[in-house]
Design an enzyme around this catalytic site. Structure first.
Site: not given
Ligand code: NAD
Length: 260
Positions: A142, A155
């Site tokens: 991130s 985080y």
């Molecule tokens: P999201 O909530 O849409 O998706 C998260 C996914 O992880 C889902 O498929 C959920 O079922 C799965 N998950 C959650 N807990 C779990 C567990 N214990 N075991 C297995 N699967 C699990 O979130 P997102 O925004 O798509 O985030 C995905 C990644 O990207 C994360 O690591 C997040 O930190 C990172 N990220 C997101 C953003 C953003 O702005 N959305 C920015 C930077 C980084």
């Protein structure tokens, strides 16, 4: 480009993970999905993306906070796909609170899912990658892997840790055909971020649209969200021969967040 390879994308039933899985599928990789919630729709969209290549799509519901379940996921991958060539460590959760109010069990869970799960998948995947002298590890960190924000101690600690872990593994595999890199997205409009927008709207007594504008305005100079598809394209590049010497990078895709 990725025909015959198998990619495990953790947390791929939603958001960024699903976008990455679809892009890897479109390049011909077999896909192992993982995550909670509805599985049929993500499975169908990934199969559709890879239809021209006749890819195989599997699913394992391992809870990525549990090492024994991650081991079961790898046993499933070996039995059904002959192992894993590409690992995208994407599963992640967020919780916002000041450190003195941070629930202890939330701290442990965030560290387990956002950081330790990548240690486990890499320790389990790398022996097979070494045997083939080819592998790709893409760790979805991130912007918060490189800079902090208030209220996100667990985080930020986990994502900084993930960037450091990636560098270490990149050095351990530097003379092999295995590369390890981190990707550092800015704001992406997924359920994880929607929750933060809704909380901001409520806290500030503004509309969801205004809260969304405010959120982008605070950090992301482009004032536009990064998309899961764009992150999928970057992941495809990192899996391509053009990226053979991209090793240990923390590659931001953040609408200019880190340029400030
Ligand atoms: P999201 O909530 O849409 O998706 C998260 C996914 O992880 C889902 O498929 C959920 O079922 C799965 N998950 C959650 N807990 C779990 C567990 N214990 N075991 C297995 N699967 C699990 O979130 P997102 O925004 O798509 O985030 C995905 C990644 O990207 C994360 O690591 C997040 O930190 C990172 N990220 C997101 C953003 C953003 O702005 N959305 C920015 C930077 C980084």
């Amino acid at each position: 480009m990725l025909n015959g390879k198998t990619a495990l994308v953790t947390g791929s039933t939603s958001g960024i993970g699903l976008g990455i899985a679809e892009k890897l599928a479109a390049q011909g990789a077999n896909i192992i999905l993982n995550g909670f919630g509805d599985v049929d729709a993500p499975k169908a969209s990934v199969a559709e993306a890879g239809k021209a290549h006749g890819i195989k799509v599997g699913y394992h519901g391992a809870d990525m906070s549990k090492p024994a379940e991650i081991e079961a996921l790898f046993a499933y991958a070996l039995a059904n796909f002959g192992g894993v060539d590409i690992v995208v460590n994407n599963a992640g959760i967020q919780h916002v609170a000041n450190v003195e109010d941070f629930p202890v069990e939330k701290w442990d869970t965030i560290l387990a899912i956002n950081l330790s799960s990548a240690f486990h998948t890499m320790r389990l995947a790398i022996p097979g990658m070494r045997a083939k002298n080819w592998g790709r590890i893409v760790n979805i960190a991130s912007a918060h892997g490189l800079v902090a924000s208030a209220g996100k101690s667990a985080y930020v600690a986990a994502k900084h840790g993930l960037v450091g872990l990636t560098k270490s593994v990149a050095l351990e595999t530097a003379t092999t055909g295995i590369t390890a890199n981190a990707v550092c997205p800015g704001w992406v409009l997924t359920p994880l971020v929607q929750k933060q927008i809704d909380a901001k709207a409520e806290r500030e007594g503004v509309s969801v649209a205004e809260a969304q504008k405010g959120l982008l305005g605070e950090k992301q100079p482009s004032l536009q969200f990064v998309t899961p598809a764009q992150l999928g394209d970057l992941t495809v590049f990192l899996c391509s021969p053009g990226a053979d010497q991209v090793r240990g990078a923390a590659w931001n895709m953040d609408g200019g967040w880190l340029a400030q």
